[in-house]
Motif scaffolding. Structure first.
Motif, PDB file in Angstrom:
ATOM      1  N   GLU A 173       0.823  -1.206   0.000  1.00 12.19           N
ATOM      2  CA  GLU A 173       0.000   0.000   0.000  1.00 12.19           C
ATOM      3  C   GLU A 173       0.859   1.260   0.000  1.00 12.19           C
ATOM      4  N   TRP A 196      -9.251   0.183  -5.302  1.00 11.15           N
ATOM      5  CA  TRP A 196     -10.289   1.066  -4.765  1.00 11.15           C
ATOM      6  C   TRP A 196     -10.879   0.523  -3.467  1.00 11.15           C
ATOM      7  N   TRP A 197     -10.515  -0.695  -3.077  1.00  9.36           N
ATOM      8  CA  TRP A 197     -11.119  -1.276  -1.888  1.00  9.36           C
ATOM      9  C   TRP A 197     -10.434  -0.788  -0.614  1.00  9.36           C
ATOM     10  N   SER A 198     -11.100  -0.988   0.510  1.00 18.37           N
ATOM     11  CA  SER A 198     -10.635  -0.459   1.799  1.00 18.37           C
ATOM     12  C   SER A 198     -10.043  -1.524   2.705  1.00 18.37           C
ATOM     13  N   TRP A 246     -16.405   3.151  11.982  1.00 17.29           N
ATOM     14  CA  TRP A 246     -15.386   3.040  10.927  1.00 17.29           C
ATOM     15  C   TRP A 246     -14.443   4.242  10.941  1.00 17.29           C
ATOM     16  N   CYS A 250     -10.297   4.505  11.461  1.00 14.39           N
ATOM     17  CA  CYS A 250      -9.390   5.211  10.552  1.00 14.39           C
ATOM     18  C   CYS A 250      -8.604   6.302  11.290  1.00 14.39           C
ATOM     19  N   ARG A 261      -6.175   6.315  -4.425  1.00 15.68           N
ATOM     20  CA  ARG A 261      -7.633   6.141  -4.444  1.00 15.68           C
ATOM     21  C   ARG A 261      -8.389   7.345  -4.995  1.00 15.68           C
ATOM     22  N   TRP A 265     -12.325   7.244  -6.116  1.00 14.25           N
ATOM     23  CA  TRP A 265     -13.291   7.657  -5.095  1.00 14.25           C
ATOM     24  C   TRP A 265     -13.910   9.017  -5.389  1.00 14.25           C
ATOM     25  N   TRP A 275      -7.661  11.160   1.459  1.00  9.44           N
ATOM     26  CA  TRP A 275      -8.380   9.943   1.812  1.00  9.44           C
ATOM     27  C   TRP A 275      -7.551   9.082   2.759  1.00  9.44           C
ATOM     28  N   ILE A 277      -7.632   5.093   4.938  1.00  7.32           N
ATOM     29  CA  ILE A 277      -8.232   3.813   5.310  1.00  7.32           C
ATOM     30  C   ILE A 277      -7.524   3.369   6.582  1.00  7.32           C
ATOM     31  N   THR A 313     -12.963   8.984   4.314  1.00  7.72           N
ATOM     32  CA  THR A 313     -12.724   7.580   4.042  1.00  7.72           C
ATOM     33  C   THR A 313     -13.944   6.979   3.371  1.00  7.72           C
ATOM     34  N   ILE A 315     -15.915   2.994   2.925  1.00  9.12           N
ATOM     35  CA  ILE A 315     -15.983   1.547   3.078  1.00  9.12           C
ATOM     36  C   ILE A 315     -16.280   0.981   1.698  1.00  9.12           C
TER      37      ILE A 315
END
Length: 355
Positions: A173, A196-198, A246, A250, A261, A265, A275, A277, A313, A315
């Motif tokens: 990452e 694009w996933w968290s 959530w 973060c 992202r 996003w 952004w 995560i 952020t 999800i």
């Protein structure tokens, strides 16, 4: 915390669930929603055929173009008794249509308009009273299942070494973020993208119910075979019941992913900014697992959630009701594995055997 209609309709997946329910229950609502959503869809310039009804739903004669007011009247008149049996289907459709790498589709955009959202409160109230939705706000429950999307002829053990998986994920990452900051264009509307996933991939991920968990998969690849593995697990489990749960995670363990992202996003949420995560490797020092309730998913997934004055952020890529295991606390139990199959182009899964 029990959800209410307002919290359900605050999220794009919750709104889509309610619209899908109404569309499935009444073919005139389906017809009107498909036509009204056409011009709201980023693909509106393509053939209108992709937005028309199947032959089984199409009325005998083509009606005049519907209005929003007519759609709202039909939704308000819908008998809630007719939608109870459709709740599981609507949840599946809401999950199926989630997309965090491009703009919301026409139905999501239609459901997000003030007038339609207000009308859907009627549906949301019925959803929350349905027996089919009562598990949506449950916390983690024992007796979990991991899913391996392979046939019975290709068995595999559960993933091991979560610490190693998370360490590799963290390095990747950070490297991807540095590379994206250097390589990707400054124009936020540039047609570029990537991850694009968290959540991290490769860890043990479990669901409480089978076959329900086989159908609640974001960005599914259309698998037709699955091995469900019984899992015995317990430990320090963080519940994500609300958007605040959530964003607190973060805020406590932030990992910046702006460069990697921001283009995706921005398209999916419309927000331009920094952004975050969770740093899942760091979160593993406090938690064995993190569980996303279905209600938390419907309220929070897919929308920009503020973390700080200049950070937010999303999800994304996390299936509702599932639990991500950050440590060795999840192990395969002694119960038999089950093997499931879904016929081509069908939604329903069938158990073919257990070992």
């Amino acid at each position: 915390m029990l959800p209410d209609a307002e919290s359900l309709l605050a999220g794009p997946r919750g709104r889509r669930l309610c619209l899908e329910l109404a569309m499935e229950a009444d073919e005139e609502i389906l017809w009107a929603a498909r036509h009204l959503s056409y011009n709201l869809d980023p693909a509106a310039g393509r053939s209108r055929a992709m937005y028309t009804l199947s032959s089984s739903k199409e009325p005998e004669s083509v009606p005049a173009a519907p209005t929003v007011a007519e759609l709202i009247d039909r939704i308000n008149a819908l008998d809630l008794e007719t939608v109870n049996s459709l709740v599981p289907y609507a949840l599946q459709r809401s999950v199926d249509t989630a997309r965090y790498w491009q703009e919301p589709d026409g139905e999501d955009a239609l459901a997000a308009t003030d007038a339609v959202t207000a009308a859907l409160a009627h549906i949301a109230a019925g959803v929350l009273e349905s027996p089919a939705s009562q598990w949506w706000w449950d916390g983690f429950r024992p007796g979990q299942w991991a899913i391996d999307w392979r046939s019975a002829n290709d068995p595999a053990p559960l993933p091991r070494n979560p610490q190693q998986i998370l360490s590799k994920w963290g390095r990747k990452e950070r490297a991807d973020e540095a590379r994206a900051a250097w390589e990707r264009p400054a124009d936020i509307r540039a047609q570029v993208g990537g991850e694009w996933w968290s959540i991290p991939h490769g860890l043990v991920q479990t669901v409480p119910l089978i076959p329900e968990g086989l159908s609640l998969v974001e960005d599914s690849l259309g698998w037709e075979n699955a091995t469900t593995i019984p899992v015995s697990a317990a430990g320090r489990i963080l519940e994500i019941r609300t958007a605040t749960d959530w964003t607190d995670l973060c805020r406590t363990y932030p990992l910046e992913v702006t460069a990697s992202r921001r283009h995706d996003w921005f398209r999916s949420t419309g927000r331009h900014g920094r952004w975050l995560i969770p740093d899942w490797e760091q979160a593993a020092s406090e938690w064995d697992a993190v569980h996303l309730t279905v209600a938390g998913y419907l309220n929070a997934a897919g929308r920009a959630l503020p973390v700080g004055p200049d950070t937010a952020t999303v999800i994304a890529g996390w299936d509702p009701g599932s639990t991500i295991w950050l440590t060795h606390a999840a192990r395969e139990s002694e119960q038999p594995r089950q093997f499931w199959h879904r016929p081509d182009n069908q939604d329903e899964w069938f158990q073919i055997r257990a070992d």
